[in-house]
Design a protein around this motif. Sequence first.
Motif, PDB file in Angstrom:
ATOM      1  N   SER A 172       2.074   1.866  -8.239  1.00 57.51           N
ATOM      2  CA  SER A 172       1.040   1.293  -9.096  1.00 57.51           C
ATOM      3  C   SER A 172      -0.351   1.489  -8.505  1.00 57.51           C
ATOM      4  N   ALA A 173      -0.493   1.226  -7.224  1.00 59.19           N
ATOM      5  CA  ALA A 173      -1.806   1.363  -6.588  1.00 59.19           C
ATOM      6  C   ALA A 173      -2.262   2.815  -6.587  1.00 59.19           C
ATOM      7  N   ILE A 174      -1.370   3.714  -6.206  1.00 60.82           N
ATOM      8  CA  ILE A 174      -1.714   5.134  -6.198  1.00 60.82           C
ATOM      9  C   ILE A 174      -1.902   5.642  -7.634  1.00 60.82           C
ATOM     10  N   GLY A 175      -1.107   5.127  -8.556  1.00 62.28           N
ATOM     11  CA  GLY A 175      -1.234   5.519  -9.959  1.00 62.28           C
ATOM     12  C   GLY A 175      -2.575   5.121 -10.550  1.00 62.28           C
ATOM     13  N   SER A 176      -3.089   3.964 -10.153  1.00 62.38           N
ATOM     14  CA  SER A 176      -4.403   3.564 -10.659  1.00 62.38           C
ATOM     15  C   SER A 176      -5.489   4.496 -10.140  1.00 62.38           C
ATOM     16  N   LEU A 177      -5.329   4.992  -8.935  1.00 57.02           N
ATOM     17  CA  LEU A 177      -6.280   5.975  -8.416  1.00 57.02           C
ATOM     18  C   LEU A 177      -6.176   7.295  -9.170  1.00 57.02           C
ATOM     19  N   SER A 178      -4.948   7.679  -9.542  1.00 54.56           N
ATOM     20  CA  SER A 178      -4.797   8.928 -10.305  1.00 54.56           C
ATOM     21  C   SER A 178      -5.440   8.814 -11.683  1.00 54.56           C
ATOM     22  N   VAL A 179      -5.371   7.636 -12.299  1.00 54.05           N
ATOM     23  CA  VAL A 179      -6.027   7.431 -13.594  1.00 54.05           C
ATOM     24  C   VAL A 179      -7.544   7.562 -13.433  1.00 54.05           C
TER      25      VAL A 179
ATOM     26  N   TYR B 281       7.262  -1.897 -12.890  1.00 51.29           N
ATOM     27  CA  TYR B 281       6.292  -0.823 -12.712  1.00 51.29           C
ATOM     28  C   TYR B 281       5.253  -0.838 -13.824  1.00 51.29           C
ATOM     29  N   TYR B 282       5.679  -1.037 -15.044  1.00 51.61           N
ATOM     30  CA  TYR B 282       4.761  -1.047 -16.176  1.00 51.61           C
ATOM     31  C   TYR B 282       3.706  -2.142 -16.020  1.00 51.61           C
ATOM     32  N   VAL B 283       4.139  -3.340 -15.675  1.00 49.95           N
ATOM     33  CA  VAL B 283       3.211  -4.463 -15.533  1.00 49.95           C
ATOM     34  C   VAL B 283       2.273  -4.238 -14.349  1.00 49.95           C
ATOM     35  N   LEU B 284       2.813  -3.840 -13.207  1.00 47.17           N
ATOM     36  CA  LEU B 284       1.974  -3.643 -12.025  1.00 47.17           C
ATOM     37  C   LEU B 284       1.019  -2.460 -12.200  1.00 47.17           C
ATOM     38  N   PHE B 285       1.475  -1.388 -12.824  1.00 48.63           N
ATOM     39  CA  PHE B 285       0.618  -0.232 -13.059  1.00 48.63           C
ATOM     40  C   PHE B 285      -0.537  -0.600 -13.992  1.00 48.63           C
ATOM     41  N   THR B 286      -0.247  -1.308 -15.076  1.00 44.08           N
ATOM     42  CA  THR B 286      -1.277  -1.715 -16.013  1.00 44.08           C
ATOM     43  C   THR B 286      -2.284  -2.635 -15.338  1.00 44.08           C
ATOM     44  N   THR B 287      -1.803  -3.563 -14.530  1.00 43.84           N
ATOM     45  CA  THR B 287      -2.697  -4.458 -13.799  1.00 43.84           C
ATOM     46  C   THR B 287      -3.587  -3.677 -12.840  1.00 43.84           C
ATOM     47  N   ALA B 288      -3.002  -2.750 -12.100  1.00 45.17           N
ATOM     48  CA  ALA B 288      -3.772  -1.970 -11.135  1.00 45.17           C
ATOM     49  C   ALA B 288      -4.809  -1.087 -11.821  1.00 45.17           C
ATOM     50  N   VAL B 289      -4.466  -0.491 -12.953  1.00 47.64           N
ATOM     51  CA  VAL B 289      -5.421   0.353 -13.678  1.00 47.64           C
ATOM     52  C   VAL B 289      -6.572  -0.488 -14.209  1.00 47.64           C
ATOM     53  N   MET B 290      -6.275  -1.660 -14.743  1.00 49.90           N
ATOM     54  CA  MET B 290      -7.340  -2.524 -15.243  1.00 49.90           C
ATOM     55  C   MET B 290      -8.266  -2.959 -14.113  1.00 49.90           C
TER      56      MET B 290
END
Length: 178
Positions: free
Chosen positions: A27-34, A93-102
Amino acid sequence: MLSLLLIFVAGPRYGQSNVLVYVLVCSAIGSLSVSCVKGLGIALKELFSGKPVLSEPLGWVLLVCLVICISIQINYLNKALDIFNTSVVTPVYYVLFTTAVMMCSAILFKEWQHMVLDNIIGTISGFLTIVSGIFLLHAFRDMPFSPNLLPLFLQQGRADLHASWMSTTHLGRPHSIF
Protein backbone atom coordinates in the motif's frame (compact mmCIF):
# COMPACT_ATOMS: atom_id res chain seq x y z
CA MET A 1 11.01 5.43 5.59
CA LEU A 2 8.06 3.44 6.89
CA SER A 3 8.32 1.11 3.91
CA LEU A 4 12.01 0.46 4.59
CA LEU A 5 11.26 -0.39 8.23
CA LEU A 6 8.48 -2.73 7.13
CA ILE A 7 10.67 -4.38 4.49
CA PHE A 8 13.85 -4.85 6.53
CA VAL A 9 12.64 -5.06 10.15
CA ALA A 10 9.00 -6.13 10.35
CA GLY A 11 8.91 -8.25 7.19
CA PRO A 12 11.44 -10.89 8.28
CA ARG A 13 10.00 -11.06 11.81
CA TYR A 14 6.25 -10.84 11.33
CA GLY A 15 5.59 -11.20 7.59
CA GLN A 16 4.81 -14.91 7.77
CA SER A 17 2.25 -14.52 10.55
CA ASN A 18 0.63 -11.10 10.05
CA VAL A 19 -1.10 -10.12 6.80
CA LEU A 20 -0.70 -6.41 7.53
CA VAL A 21 3.09 -6.37 7.13
CA TYR A 22 3.29 -7.25 3.45
CA VAL A 23 0.05 -5.49 2.60
CA LEU A 24 1.27 -2.28 4.26
CA VAL A 25 4.42 -2.44 2.14
CA CYS A 26 2.28 -2.85 -1.00
CA SER A 27 0.00 0.00 0.00
CA ALA A 28 2.73 2.48 0.91
CA ILE A 29 4.79 1.74 -2.18
CA GLY A 30 1.62 1.66 -4.29
CA SER A 31 0.69 5.16 -3.19
CA LEU A 32 4.09 6.34 -4.36
CA SER A 33 3.55 4.64 -7.72
CA VAL A 34 0.23 6.49 -8.11
CA SER A 35 2.03 9.77 -7.43
CA CYS A 36 4.72 8.88 -9.97
CA VAL A 37 2.04 8.15 -12.57
CA LYS A 38 0.37 11.47 -11.83
CA GLY A 39 3.71 13.27 -12.27
CA LEU A 40 4.37 11.41 -15.52
CA GLY A 41 0.92 12.35 -16.74
CA ILE A 42 1.68 16.01 -16.13
CA ALA A 43 5.03 15.60 -17.92
CA LEU A 44 3.32 13.97 -20.92
CA LYS A 45 0.77 16.76 -21.07
CA GLU A 46 3.60 19.30 -21.18
CA LEU A 47 5.43 17.22 -23.79
CA PHE A 48 2.40 17.25 -26.09
CA SER A 49 2.02 20.99 -25.61
CA GLY A 50 5.52 21.48 -27.03
CA LYS A 51 7.67 21.94 -23.93
CA PRO A 52 11.10 20.23 -23.85
CA VAL A 53 10.27 17.70 -21.12
CA LEU A 54 12.58 14.94 -22.37
CA SER A 55 15.65 17.00 -21.56
CA GLU A 56 14.54 17.48 -17.94
CA PRO A 57 15.67 14.80 -15.47
CA LEU A 58 12.46 14.82 -13.39
CA GLY A 59 10.45 12.85 -15.92
CA TRP A 60 13.14 10.18 -16.16
CA VAL A 61 13.46 10.00 -12.36
CA LEU A 62 9.69 9.54 -12.09
CA LEU A 63 9.78 6.77 -14.70
CA VAL A 64 12.58 4.90 -12.88
CA CYS A 65 10.81 5.35 -9.53
CA LEU A 66 7.60 4.02 -11.06
CA VAL A 67 9.30 0.87 -12.34
CA ILE A 68 10.95 0.29 -8.95
CA CYS A 69 7.73 0.95 -7.02
CA ILE A 70 5.66 -1.38 -9.20
CA SER A 71 8.29 -4.13 -8.92
CA ILE A 72 8.35 -3.90 -5.12
CA GLN A 73 4.58 -3.67 -4.93
CA ILE A 74 4.02 -6.78 -7.06
CA ASN A 75 6.72 -8.70 -5.19
CA TYR A 76 5.19 -8.08 -1.76
CA LEU A 77 1.64 -8.58 -3.00
CA ASN A 78 2.68 -11.99 -4.34
CA LYS A 79 4.35 -12.80 -1.01
CA ALA A 80 1.15 -11.92 0.84
CA LEU A 81 -0.97 -13.97 -1.57
CA ASP A 82 1.39 -16.96 -1.25
CA ILE A 83 1.06 -16.99 2.53
CA PHE A 84 -2.49 -15.80 3.20
CA ASN A 85 -5.88 -16.45 1.67
CA THR A 86 -6.92 -14.19 -1.20
CA SER A 87 -10.20 -13.40 0.55
CA VAL A 88 -8.18 -11.90 3.40
CA VAL A 89 -5.48 -10.11 1.40
CA THR A 90 -7.72 -8.46 -1.18
CA PRO A 91 -10.04 -6.44 1.10
CA VAL A 92 -7.23 -5.44 3.46
CA TYR A 93 -5.07 -4.37 0.53
CA TYR A 94 -7.90 -2.42 -1.07
CA VAL A 95 -8.65 -0.43 2.09
CA LEU A 96 -5.00 0.23 2.97
CA PHE A 97 -4.07 1.14 -0.62
CA THR A 98 -6.97 3.59 -0.91
CA THR A 99 -6.06 5.15 2.43
CA ALA A 100 -2.40 5.48 1.46
CA VAL A 101 -3.23 7.03 -1.93
CA MET A 102 -5.57 9.56 -0.33
CA MET A 103 -2.95 10.51 2.25
CA CYS A 104 -0.18 10.71 -0.33
CA SER A 105 -2.27 12.90 -2.62
CA ALA A 106 -3.20 15.15 0.27
CA ILE A 107 0.44 15.60 1.25
CA LEU A 108 2.18 15.80 -2.12
CA PHE A 109 -0.41 17.52 -4.30
CA LYS A 110 -2.36 19.36 -1.57
CA GLU A 111 -5.60 18.39 -3.27
CA TRP A 112 -7.66 18.87 -0.14
CA GLN A 113 -6.85 22.60 0.02
CA HIS A 114 -8.81 23.32 -3.15
CA MET A 115 -11.85 21.25 -2.26
CA VAL A 116 -15.02 22.79 -0.88
CA LEU A 117 -16.60 21.36 2.25
CA ASP A 118 -19.29 19.45 0.31
CA ASN A 119 -16.66 17.62 -1.74
CA ILE A 120 -14.58 16.81 1.35
CA ILE A 121 -17.61 15.39 3.16
CA GLY A 122 -18.61 13.42 0.05
CA THR A 123 -15.11 11.99 -0.39
CA ILE A 124 -14.83 10.96 3.25
CA SER A 125 -18.37 9.52 3.25
CA GLY A 126 -17.68 7.52 0.10
CA PHE A 127 -14.43 6.23 1.55
CA LEU A 128 -16.09 5.21 4.83
CA THR A 129 -18.90 3.52 2.88
CA ILE A 130 -16.38 1.47 0.92
CA VAL A 131 -14.46 0.53 4.07
CA SER A 132 -17.68 -0.45 5.86
CA GLY A 133 -18.89 -2.49 2.89
CA ILE A 134 -15.62 -4.36 2.59
CA PHE A 135 -15.64 -5.03 6.32
CA LEU A 136 -19.20 -6.35 6.21
CA LEU A 137 -18.49 -8.53 3.18
CA HIS A 138 -15.46 -9.99 4.88
CA ALA A 139 -17.08 -10.35 8.31
CA PHE A 140 -20.14 -12.24 7.00
CA ARG A 141 -18.53 -14.23 4.20
CA ASP A 142 -18.81 -17.54 6.11
CA MET A 143 -22.41 -16.98 7.16
CA PRO A 144 -24.59 -19.75 5.74
CA PHE A 145 -27.26 -18.49 3.40
CA SER A 146 -30.32 -20.36 2.27
CA PRO A 147 -33.53 -19.30 0.54
CA ASN A 148 -35.42 -19.97 3.78
CA LEU A 149 -33.76 -16.88 5.28
CA LEU A 150 -35.47 -14.65 2.73
CA PRO A 151 -38.83 -13.00 3.44
CA LEU A 152 -41.78 -15.10 2.27
CA PHE A 153 -42.61 -12.93 -0.73
CA LEU A 154 -39.07 -13.33 -2.11
CA GLN A 155 -38.93 -17.10 -1.78
CA GLN A 156 -39.51 -19.04 -4.97
CA GLY A 157 -42.49 -21.36 -4.82
CA ARG A 158 -44.11 -19.16 -2.23
CA ALA A 159 -45.59 -16.65 -4.67
CA ASP A 160 -49.03 -18.08 -3.85
CA LEU A 161 -48.56 -17.06 -0.21
CA HIS A 162 -47.67 -13.56 -1.29
CA ALA A 163 -50.70 -13.34 -3.60
CA SER A 164 -53.07 -14.61 -0.90
CA TRP A 165 -51.58 -12.19 1.63
CA MET A 166 -52.03 -9.29 -0.78
CA SER A 167 -55.68 -10.20 -1.40
CA THR A 168 -56.49 -10.25 2.33
CA THR A 169 -54.90 -6.90 3.14
CA HIS A 170 -55.95 -3.43 2.14
CA LEU A 171 -52.96 -3.22 -0.19
CA GLY A 172 -54.46 -5.72 -2.59
CA ARG A 173 -57.89 -4.07 -2.86
CA PRO A 174 -58.62 -1.49 -5.53
CA HIS A 175 -59.16 1.99 -4.17
CA SER A 176 -62.17 4.07 -5.02
CA ILE A 177 -61.95 7.84 -5.26
CA PHE A 178 -65.69 8.31 -4.54
